[in-house]
Every structure is written in structure tokens, then in C-alpha cells.
Write a protein that holds these residues in place. Structure first.
Motif, short mmCIF file in Angstrom:
data_model
loop_
_atom_site.label_atom_id
_atom_site.label_comp_id
_atom_site.label_asym_id
_atom_site.label_seq_id
_atom_site.Cartn_x
_atom_site.Cartn_y
_atom_site.Cartn_z
N HIS A 31 0.83 -1.20 0.00
CA HIS A 31 0.00 0.00 0.00
C HIS A 31 0.87 1.25 0.00
N ALA A 32 1.91 1.26 0.83
CA ALA A 32 2.80 2.42 0.90
C ALA A 32 3.49 2.65 -0.43
N PHE A 33 4.00 1.59 -1.05
CA PHE A 33 4.71 1.73 -2.32
C PHE A 33 3.79 2.27 -3.42
N CYS A 34 2.61 1.69 -3.55
CA CYS A 34 1.67 2.12 -4.58
C CYS A 34 1.20 3.55 -4.33
N SER A 35 0.99 3.89 -3.06
CA SER A 35 0.55 5.24 -2.73
C SER A 35 1.66 6.27 -2.98
N LEU A 36 2.89 5.90 -2.67
CA LEU A 36 4.02 6.79 -2.95
C LEU A 36 4.08 7.13 -4.44
N LEU A 37 3.98 6.12 -5.27
CA LEU A 37 4.02 6.35 -6.72
C LEU A 37 2.85 7.20 -7.19
N ALA A 38 1.65 6.88 -6.69
CA ALA A 38 0.46 7.63 -7.11
C ALA A 38 0.55 9.09 -6.68
N ASN A 39 1.05 9.34 -5.49
CA ASN A 39 1.13 10.70 -4.99
C ASN A 39 2.25 11.50 -5.65
N ILE A 40 3.31 10.81 -6.05
CA ILE A 40 4.35 11.49 -6.83
C ILE A 40 3.79 11.90 -8.19
N LYS A 41 3.05 11.01 -8.80
CA LYS A 41 2.40 11.33 -10.08
C LYS A 41 1.43 12.50 -9.93
N ALA A 42 0.77 12.57 -8.76
CA ALA A 42 -0.18 13.65 -8.49
C ALA A 42 0.49 14.91 -7.95
N ALA A 43 1.82 14.89 -7.86
CA ALA A 43 2.61 16.05 -7.42
C ALA A 43 2.34 16.47 -5.98
N ILE A 44 2.11 15.51 -5.08
CA ILE A 44 2.03 15.82 -3.65
C ILE A 44 3.43 16.23 -3.20
N PRO A 45 3.60 17.42 -2.61
CA PRO A 45 4.95 17.93 -2.33
C PRO A 45 5.79 17.07 -1.38
N LEU A 46 5.14 16.57 -0.31
CA LEU A 46 5.91 15.90 0.74
C LEU A 46 5.28 14.57 1.11
N GLN A 47 6.14 13.53 1.20
CA GLN A 47 5.70 12.24 1.70
C GLN A 47 6.75 11.72 2.68
N LEU A 48 6.28 11.10 3.77
CA LEU A 48 7.16 10.55 4.78
C LEU A 48 6.85 9.08 5.00
N VAL A 49 7.90 8.28 5.09
CA VAL A 49 7.77 6.87 5.44
C VAL A 49 8.47 6.69 6.78
N ILE A 50 7.71 6.31 7.80
CA ILE A 50 8.22 6.25 9.16
C ILE A 50 8.28 4.80 9.62
N ALA A 51 9.41 4.40 10.19
CA ALA A 51 9.55 3.03 10.70
C ALA A 51 10.70 2.96 11.69
N GLU A 52 10.59 2.05 12.61
CA GLU A 52 11.69 1.77 13.53
C GLU A 52 12.83 1.11 12.74
N PRO A 53 14.06 1.16 13.28
CA PRO A 53 15.19 0.54 12.58
C PRO A 53 14.94 -0.94 12.29
N GLY A 54 15.30 -1.35 11.08
CA GLY A 54 15.20 -2.76 10.71
C GLY A 54 13.88 -3.18 10.12
N ASN A 55 12.91 -2.25 9.99
CA ASN A 55 11.60 -2.62 9.49
C ASN A 55 11.39 -2.38 8.00
N GLY A 56 12.47 -2.17 7.26
CA GLY A 56 12.37 -2.17 5.80
C GLY A 56 12.33 -0.82 5.12
N LYS A 57 12.72 0.26 5.81
CA LYS A 57 12.71 1.57 5.17
C LYS A 57 13.63 1.63 3.96
N THR A 58 14.87 1.15 4.15
CA THR A 58 15.88 1.29 3.10
C THR A 58 15.51 0.47 1.87
N LEU A 59 14.98 -0.73 2.07
CA LEU A 59 14.59 -1.56 0.94
C LEU A 59 13.48 -0.88 0.13
N LEU A 60 12.48 -0.34 0.82
CA LEU A 60 11.40 0.35 0.13
C LEU A 60 11.91 1.63 -0.54
#
Length: 268
Positions: free
Chosen positions: A30-59
Motif C-alpha cells: 500500500h505504501a509503495f503504490c501510494s508513494l508512486l500515485a502521490n508522486i504522479k499527483a505532485a504531492i509535495p511531501l511524503q514521509l515513510v516512518i519506521a523503527e530501525p530494521g523494518n524495511g525503510k531502506t529496501l522500500l
């Protein structure tokens, strides 16, 4: 147990994030698809929040690769670790002599992705916020960060971030059923047959030892597979998971110090 490399040339539980091994849970998908959709829609700012080790860097890397594949639409930059000073960003975004912004390159959308954004100084964040405010239709920012960034963005100095149109996503640790799918997916990529797959007892033990943190799951599984391979076992078992956990500190051992002996986990 001979654990082959995958068809893409890596073992199933490597030390570093590998987008070729990406397995999406419902919320990461959901986060990945929403990130792409919102970039296409020119949403200025998006944040992905997670504790260390929960996959931020991979995404983060998956998003970067996806945008980079569409070079005619996006001009994307990624900073995998924010060694960005105030002066660096000032030079990057300073208006040039011709009066055009440094990020204005034709009709392409300009996307800046920063991993571990909680490490950015306040002064650097302020430069980014002002740039977003000035170039809302031309420049977009995606920040991957630990939870502490959210509280920092509430400071009066960074109030500008509260007024920007934005979306936020949260990556959680994996449930027991998700761990089973996660391990199974990666081991299938390594070419294991169904009869070699870990059973429920193995998954239960990995869940208890890792608290569902993907980075720790990878460490436990990598070490356990090495133990199984060294002992020439035909299948990964709980004894291999126990042996792996004796060499690392896990959430289980931190939460239950009485269950440890000489730094190792004691399993019932």
C-alpha cells in the motif's frame, strides 16, 4: 543442507537490502503504490516512518529504481544517508543567474528521496521545507526516517512542514503469518524444494526471537542456514535457529535477560 544462491545471484538472506528480494506485505505494498500515485499527483511531501530494521531502506531503493525507470517523466535523486549540510542544499537549490530554479529541468517532475532523514540537521530540513513551498508544482520530497523525525517536524523552527500538503506511511514489523510467507518467498528464490522449507516450529521460533523485525529475521536465517549447511542437514530445524540466536542479541534476549547465559539465548 546446501543453500544455493538465487537465480539473481544472491543468497536469500543477505547482509544488505536487495530490491530483487523485495517481498511486500499488505501495508508495504500500500505504501509503495501510494508513494508512486502521490508522486504522479505532485504531492509535495511524503514521509515513510519506521523503527530501525523494518524495511525503510529496501522500500526507499525500490521507489528510487521505479522512478528512475521513467526518466522522461521524473528527474530523481536519492541520498542513501543524509550527509547533506546546509551549504550543500543551498548550492543545490539556489536560483541561478538566469532566474530559473536549480531544480527546474523542463517538464520532468523533480523528486528528491532521502533515507535516514532523522539525521538531517534542522537547518537543512528548513532549506528543504522552503524549497517545497516555493516549487510545489516542480519539486517533491520523500523522507524515509525513524519516528523521531515526526516530533522534530513539530518544532516552531520547522513549522513550515506542518502547512505543506503531505502523506505519511508507517512500516510495521511482520506478523507470524507474514514471517512464514517472507521466509518461504526468499527460500523459493534460492531454489529450495517444498520438502526443504522450514516448518511451523521454525517459523514460531524465528518470530519469538525477532519480534518480526525483517533485518533481524535475515540475520537469524542467514546464520541458521550456515549452521544447517555446515552440519549437512537436509532441512532447516529449530536446533539451527537456536544455534544462530546464541551468537546474536535478539529482542527476546533483551526482554528476558534472565533467560540468557553468557550472552546466549536459553530456549525452552
Amino acid at each position: 543442507m546446501d543453500i544455493p544462491a538465487t537465480e539473481i545471484g544472491t543468497r536469500p538472506f543477505g547482509d544488505t537490502p536487495d530490491v530483487r528480494m523485495f517481498w511486500a506485505t499488505d501495508h508495504t505494498n500500500h505504501a509503495f503504490c501510494s508513494l508512486l500515485a502521490n508522486i504522479k499527483a505532485a504531492i509535495p511531501l511524503q514521509l515513510v516512518i519506521a523503527e530501525p530494521g523494518n524495511g525503510k531502506t529496501l522500500l526507499c531503493r525500490k521507489l528510487f529504481n521505479s522512478l528512475r525507470a521513467h526518466r522522461t517523466r521524473y528527474r530523481v535523486s536519492m541520498f542513501p544517508y543524509p550527509h547533506l549540510s546546509y551549504d550543500d542544499l543551498t548550492r543545490k537549490f539556489r536560483c541561478r543567474n538566469d532566474g530559473r530554479s536549480a531544480v527546474n529541468h523542463g517538464a520532468r517532475q523533480n523528486v528528491l528521496i532521502i533515507d535516514e532523514a532523522q539525521a538531517l540537521p534542522d537547518k537543512t530540513l528548513l532549506v528543504l521545507g522552503k524549497q517545497l513551498e516555493q516549487e510545489a508544482t516542480l519539486f517533491q520530497l520523500v523522507l524515509f526516517a525513524q519516528p523521531e523525525l515526526e516530533s522534530r517536524l513539530k518544532q516552531p523552527l520547522l513549522r513550515i512542514f506542518q502547512d505543506l500538503p503531505q502523506e505519511r506511511y508507517y512500516l510495521n514489523s511482520l506478523s507470524k503469518s507474514e514471517i512464514a510467507c517472507y521466509i518461504g518467498y526468499r527460500m523459493k528464490l534460492a531454489g529450495l524444494m517444498p520438502g526443504q522449507m522450514p516448518d511451523k516450529a521454525v517459523v514460531d521460533l524465528v518470530f519469538r526471537a525477532s519480534n518480526g523485525i525483517p533485518r533481524l529475521i535475515n540475520t537469524i536465517m542467514r546464520k541458521a542456514l550456515n549452521v544447517a549447511e555446515t552440519s549437512q542437514s537436509g532441512r532447516l530445524g529449530v536446533e539451527h535457529i537456536r544455534a544462530a540466536c546464541e551468537t546474536i542479541e535478539t529482542p527476546w534476549s533483551v526482554a528476558n535477560p534472565a533467560s540468557r547465559s553468557k550472552g546466549a539465548l536459553i530456549w525452552s
